[in-house]
Design a protein around this motif. Structure first.
Motif, short mmCIF file in Angstrom:
data_model
loop_
_atom_site.label_atom_id
_atom_site.label_comp_id
_atom_site.label_asym_id
_atom_site.label_seq_id
_atom_site.Cartn_x
_atom_site.Cartn_y
_atom_site.Cartn_z
N VAL A 57 -1.68 7.49 -6.46
CA VAL A 57 -3.06 7.10 -6.76
C VAL A 57 -3.53 7.80 -8.03
CG1 VAL A 57 -5.45 7.29 -5.96
CG2 VAL A 57 -3.69 6.49 -4.41
N GLU A 58 -3.23 9.09 -8.16
CA GLU A 58 -3.66 9.82 -9.35
C GLU A 58 -2.99 9.31 -10.61
OE1 GLU A 58 -2.92 13.92 -8.52
OE2 GLU A 58 -4.55 14.05 -7.06
N SER A 59 -1.74 8.86 -10.51
CA SER A 59 -1.06 8.35 -11.69
C SER A 59 -1.45 6.90 -12.00
CB SER A 59 0.45 8.44 -11.52
OG SER A 59 0.89 7.57 -10.51
N GLY A 60 -2.13 6.25 -11.08
CA GLY A 60 -2.58 4.88 -11.31
C GLY A 60 -1.55 3.83 -10.94
N ASP A 61 -0.48 4.23 -10.26
CA ASP A 61 0.55 3.28 -9.87
C ASP A 61 0.08 2.38 -8.72
OD1 ASP A 61 2.30 4.16 -11.78
OD2 ASP A 61 3.28 5.59 -10.45
N ILE A 62 -0.73 2.91 -7.82
CA ILE A 62 -1.32 2.08 -6.78
C ILE A 62 -2.83 2.30 -6.80
CG2 ILE A 62 0.73 2.09 -5.31
CD1 ILE A 62 -0.64 4.10 -3.53
N ARG A 63 -3.55 1.29 -6.33
CA ARG A 63 -5.01 1.38 -6.32
C ARG A 63 -5.49 2.17 -5.11
NH1 ARG A 63 -5.09 -4.15 -8.57
NH2 ARG A 63 -5.97 -3.87 -10.64
N ASN A 64 -6.61 2.82 -5.28
CA ASN A 64 -7.21 3.58 -4.19
C ASN A 64 -8.06 2.64 -3.34
OD1 ASN A 64 -7.80 5.86 -2.69
ND2 ASN A 64 -9.62 6.33 -3.87
N GLY A 65 -7.41 1.81 -2.60
CA GLY A 65 -8.09 0.82 -1.77
C GLY A 65 -7.13 0.32 -0.71
N VAL A 126 -2.68 9.64 13.09
CA VAL A 126 -3.24 10.84 12.47
C VAL A 126 -3.07 10.79 10.95
CG1 VAL A 126 -2.91 13.35 12.25
CG2 VAL A 126 -3.04 12.30 14.49
N MET A 127 -1.92 10.37 10.48
CA MET A 127 -1.69 10.28 9.03
C MET A 127 -2.57 9.21 8.39
SD MET A 127 0.27 12.56 7.98
CE MET A 127 -0.22 13.70 9.24
N LEU A 128 -2.82 8.11 9.09
CA LEU A 128 -3.71 7.09 8.55
C LEU A 128 -5.16 7.58 8.50
CD1 LEU A 128 -2.25 3.83 10.09
CD2 LEU A 128 -2.16 4.58 7.71
N VAL A 129 -5.55 8.40 9.46
CA VAL A 129 -6.90 8.98 9.44
C VAL A 129 -7.03 9.96 8.27
CG1 VAL A 129 -8.47 10.52 10.69
CG2 VAL A 129 -7.40 8.61 11.87
N LEU A 134 -8.94 10.98 2.63
CA LEU A 134 -8.65 11.16 1.21
C LEU A 134 -9.16 9.98 0.38
CD1 LEU A 134 -5.07 12.66 1.37
CD2 LEU A 134 -7.18 13.82 0.69
N TYR A 135 -9.06 8.77 0.93
CA TYR A 135 -9.59 7.60 0.25
C TYR A 135 -11.10 7.72 0.07
CZ TYR A 135 -11.75 3.02 0.04
OH TYR A 135 -12.56 1.97 -0.30
N LEU A 136 -11.79 8.12 1.12
CA LEU A 136 -13.24 8.25 1.04
C LEU A 136 -13.65 9.35 0.07
CD1 LEU A 136 -14.20 7.78 4.78
CD2 LEU A 136 -14.45 6.13 2.90
N ARG A 137 -12.88 10.42 0.01
CA ARG A 137 -13.18 11.51 -0.91
C ARG A 137 -12.97 11.08 -2.37
NH1 ARG A 137 -9.13 16.25 -1.45
NH2 ARG A 137 -8.27 14.65 -2.77
N TYR A 142 -11.18 7.39 -8.42
CA TYR A 142 -10.02 6.57 -8.76
C TYR A 142 -10.24 5.09 -8.46
CZ TYR A 142 -7.62 11.02 -8.92
OH TYR A 142 -7.25 12.29 -9.20
N SER A 143 -11.45 4.61 -8.53
CA SER A 143 -11.66 3.18 -8.27
C SER A 143 -11.45 2.41 -9.56
CB SER A 143 -13.05 2.92 -7.69
OG SER A 143 -14.01 3.01 -8.69
N TYR A 144 -10.54 1.44 -9.51
CA TYR A 144 -10.19 0.66 -10.69
C TYR A 144 -10.66 -0.78 -10.57
CZ TYR A 144 -7.06 4.56 -11.44
OH TYR A 144 -6.57 5.81 -11.63
N GLU A 145 -11.52 -1.05 -9.60
CA GLU A 145 -11.91 -2.44 -9.38
C GLU A 145 -13.20 -2.76 -10.04
OE1 GLU A 145 -10.35 -3.65 -5.30
OE2 GLU A 145 -11.03 -1.58 -5.09
#
Length: 145
Positions: A57-65, A126-129, A134-137, A142-145
């Motif tokens: 996410v930080e490198s921009g390879d995948i979107r934070n969504g 637990v990992m998805l939570v 982290l997504y909410l934080r 990192y929102s690219y939309e």
């Protein structure tokens, strides 16, 4: 170029997480805690899903969504299947232990039988939570939309 970077980061993180899990299994076996060998899966999953996806996410390879959660679900499924195949190969049949949990609920007796598959599903949730937190934080950063 982007696909090679993405696949390289995913494969390095996957192999590193697998090594972390195997080291955790070896440590648990040396101190005779083979009944809880599935905890080593949690160590590898936390490295793979939390650390690995944050790098992407930080490198921009995948979107934070939604892409973040799809990659997390895919990595969890693949890692759990590999874990279930590799651990008995190296450490014998240590994942066949079942636990029983009995409690009374409104006068009814409830018996829960927990095996390794139930624990792996709990660890995946637990990992998805954690991934959701982290997504909410990082939603605004990192929102690219």
């Amino acid at each position: 170029m982007l696909e090679s970077h993405l696949s390289r980061v995913l494969s390095i993180n996957f192999i590193s997480a697998l090594i972390i899990s195997l080291v955790g299994c070896y440590f648990l076996k040396t101190i005779n805690l083979t009944n809880v060998m599935h905890i080593a899966n949690l160590l590898g999953l936390s490295f793979l899903v939390i650390f690995g996806i944050n790098i992407l996410v930080e490198s921009g390879d995948i979107r934070n969504g939604s892409q973040r959660f799809l990659v997390a679900i895919a990595l969890i499924l693949i890692f759990d299947l590999v874990f279930l195949f590799i651990v008995p190969f190296f450490f014998e049949d240590v994942l066949s232990v079942t636990d029983s949990f009995v409690f009374a609920f409104n006068g009814a007796r409830v018996n829960l039988h927990l095996n390794v598959y139930v624990y792996l599903a709990i660890y995946a949730i637990v990992m998805l939570v954690f991934n959701l937190s982290l997504y909410l934080r990082d939603r605004g950063m990192y929102s690219y939309e």
